[in-house]
Enzyme design. Structure first.
Site, mmCIF file in Angstrom:
data_model
loop_
_atom_site.group_PDB
_atom_site.id
_atom_site.type_symbol
_atom_site.label_atom_id
_atom_site.label_comp_id
_atom_site.label_asym_id
_atom_site.label_seq_id
_atom_site.Cartn_x
_atom_site.Cartn_y
_atom_site.Cartn_z
ATOM 1 N N PHE A 1 -2.618 0.080 12.781
ATOM 2 C CA PHE A 1 -2.617 -1.201 12.062
ATOM 3 C C PHE A 1 -1.206 -1.601 11.629
ATOM 4 O O PHE A 1 -0.774 -2.740 11.817
ATOM 5 C CB PHE A 1 -3.536 -1.082 10.843
ATOM 6 C CG PHE A 1 -3.486 -2.254 9.898
ATOM 7 C CD1 PHE A 1 -4.308 -3.350 10.083
ATOM 8 C CD2 PHE A 1 -2.617 -2.249 8.812
ATOM 9 C CE1 PHE A 1 -4.272 -4.424 9.204
ATOM 10 C CE2 PHE A 1 -2.569 -3.315 7.931
ATOM 11 C CZ PHE A 1 -3.395 -4.409 8.133
ATOM 12 N N ASP A 2 -0.458 -0.666 11.034
ATOM 13 C CA ASP A 2 0.899 -0.956 10.543
ATOM 14 C C ASP A 2 1.809 -1.430 11.667
ATOM 15 O O ASP A 2 2.512 -2.436 11.549
ATOM 16 C CB ASP A 2 1.528 0.299 9.937
ATOM 17 C CG ASP A 2 0.719 0.895 8.815
ATOM 18 O OD1 ASP A 2 -0.494 1.107 9.009
ATOM 19 O OD2 ASP A 2 1.300 1.172 7.761
ATOM 20 N N THR A 3 1.785 -0.665 12.767
ATOM 21 C CA THR A 3 2.666 -0.985 13.888
ATOM 22 C C THR A 3 2.347 -2.358 14.457
ATOM 23 O O THR A 3 3.255 -3.159 14.729
ATOM 24 C CB THR A 3 2.528 0.077 14.991
ATOM 25 O OG1 THR A 3 2.851 1.357 14.451
ATOM 26 C CG2 THR A 3 3.452 -0.233 16.162
ATOM 27 N N TYR B 1 0.848 -1.189 0.000
ATOM 28 C CA TYR B 1 0.000 0.000 0.000
ATOM 29 C C TYR B 1 0.883 1.237 0.000
ATOM 30 O O TYR B 1 2.047 1.207 0.418
ATOM 31 C CB TYR B 1 -0.962 0.012 1.198
ATOM 32 C CG TYR B 1 -0.438 0.666 2.447
ATOM 33 C CD1 TYR B 1 -0.629 2.024 2.680
ATOM 34 C CD2 TYR B 1 0.243 -0.070 3.415
ATOM 35 C CE1 TYR B 1 -0.158 2.634 3.835
ATOM 36 C CE2 TYR B 1 0.721 0.525 4.569
ATOM 37 C CZ TYR B 1 0.512 1.887 4.774
ATOM 38 O OH TYR B 1 0.989 2.484 5.906
#
Length: 428
Positions: free
Chosen positions: A202-204, A110
């Protein structure tokens, strides 16, 4: 880990409708009617010109109330490699989770709609995943070689956040917030059900789970230019991130997350050899870790020794002060190295180790005392600062000798039997 099976083609390769693609790059959007079309066309043109594998661009519209879904639908109708996925709830994490879970691509990625990251980093981001070398890949604005243009406020917040991650969750990756990441589809299939956050954290959360499962995270230094028109609420995002850090940290501490299962299924196999380490002639098992821990304990012992020396020096001569200070710190040093550096637990053999440690102490004492005695002969009226410097140098020499004797004599463990034959390849 097996590499992604694919055949590279020319730069203009695209998937077309109905064909399975190598890369599905998602662009999460919410009310981005001003930038969406320009960014998608720019991203598409770049991939058509430079990306050697088939690709898809998925616009993940999460509950936009402006013309964003109409623009996305028009782009999808006009460009074969573009799709639109509409969600009725907000949340970047929710958008990525939904699209990645449903995608049939082999590598999922993304990027932010503002395209702050230089698109020349797309291929370096994806290539290690296509080859099977890595499991996840992230763009980093904080790594060596990165070039970043942004305000001091955002720079400060970003570095503080990553410092928090390192100190609380022991994160080893350098940049959790850069909107430029990729993951192998088989890895995403296993990790996504464990990720709870639907927003910016979310990424972390995904990266922390991957790292704890011993997956390989590839970092790509990127060129990045801040978007001055960003609508991200920094305070709300920071608050949500801190709540996420607390939740994930608690789940890891209580064993609520099945990290061991994920590691067993997806984690990298250990290198062959005793204790999971590669057997290399002349490099004893665990030496690098032991050196680091021994050095840390040594620094603490040296500082304590100097403080005690200065304290005792006010009531006794330099040699006597050195003897008492060194004796006190040696007992503590031996106990700390026994447990932390060489991993010896329990009381069995503790007295013997302390006795041997005192012998090592005597050798160190001989070095430091001899150095002070020699200083007294050569420079009888030496300043106290010269005495301290002499103690420091002598202690450094004694420290090297202490480590060698600790490892080869005091805390020596029986050598493990060598395996009959080491495998020639490491299982992926």
């Amino acid at each position: 880990m097996s590499p992604v099976a694919t055949e590279p083609a020319g730069p203009s390769t695209s998937a077309g409708r109905g064909a399975r693609v190598v890369l599905d790059i998602v662009v999460p959007v919410h009310n981005e009617q001003a930038d969406l079309e320009t960014s998608v066309r720019r991203l598409h043109a770049h991939l058509r010109a430079t990306f050697p594998y088939s690709f898809r661009i998925t616009v993940a519209d999460n509950a936009s109330t402006d013309s964003t879904p109409l623009i996305g639908a028009r782009l999808a109708a006009e460009i074969p490699e573009v799709r639109l996925h509409r969600l009725e709830q907000k949340g970047r994490g929710r958008a990525l989770h939904t699209v990645w879970s449903a995608s049939d691509a082999q590598v999922l990625a993304y990027c932010d709609v503002d395209l702050s990251t230089d698109l020349n980093a797309v291929l370096p981001l994806v290539a290690p995943l296509v080859s099977g070398h890595s499991d996840l890949a992230i763009g980093t604005r904080l790594g060596r070689g990165s070039r970043v243009v942004r305000g001091a406020k955002r720079e400060f917040i970003s570095r503080c956040y990553n410092l928090i991650l390192r100190s609380t969750l022991q994160a080893g990756f350098s940049d959790a917030q850069c909107g430029f990441k990729a993951i192998r589809a088989d890895v995403a299939q296993r990790l996504l059900p464990l990720v709870e956050d639907t927003g910016w954290f979310f990424d972390t959360e995904l990266l922390v789970l991957a790292e704890r499962a011993d997956l390989r995270i590839h970092e790509v230094p990127v060129d990045w230019v801040d978007d001055p028109n960003s609508t991200v609420d920094i305070v709300a995002t920071a608050t949500a991130d801190l709540k996420g850090v607390w939740r994930v940290g608690r789940a890891l501490a209580t064993g609520a997350l099945p990290i061991a299962e994920v590691r067993a299924q997806l984690g990298r196999a250990p290198l062959p050899g005793a204790g999971g380490q590669l057997a290399v002639d002349g490099v004893p098992k665990g030496l690098p870790t032991q050196l680091v821990r021994f050095a840390a304990i040594g620094v603490a012992s040296t500082l304590a020794n100097l403080l005690l020396f200065l304290l005792f020096r006010t009531v006794m001569g330099p040699i006597a002060a050195n003897v008492v200070a060194l004796l006190v710190t040696t007992v503590a040093n031996t106990a700390a190295n026994r447990r932390l550096t060489f991993g010896v637990r329990g009381r069995e053999g503790a007295a013997k180790h302390q006795f041997q440690g005192l012998i090592v102490f005597a050798l160190g004492l001989g070095l430091t005392t001899g150095a002070l005695a020699l200083l007294g002969v050569l420079f009888p009226a030496a300043h106290q600062g010269i005495e301290v410097a002499t103690i420091v140098v002598a202690n450094l020499v004694a420290t090297v000798l202490r480590f060698l004797l600790f490892r080869a004599w005091v805390f020596r463990t029986p050598a493990a039997a060598a395996p009959a034959e080491l495998p020639t390849q490491i299982a992926a």
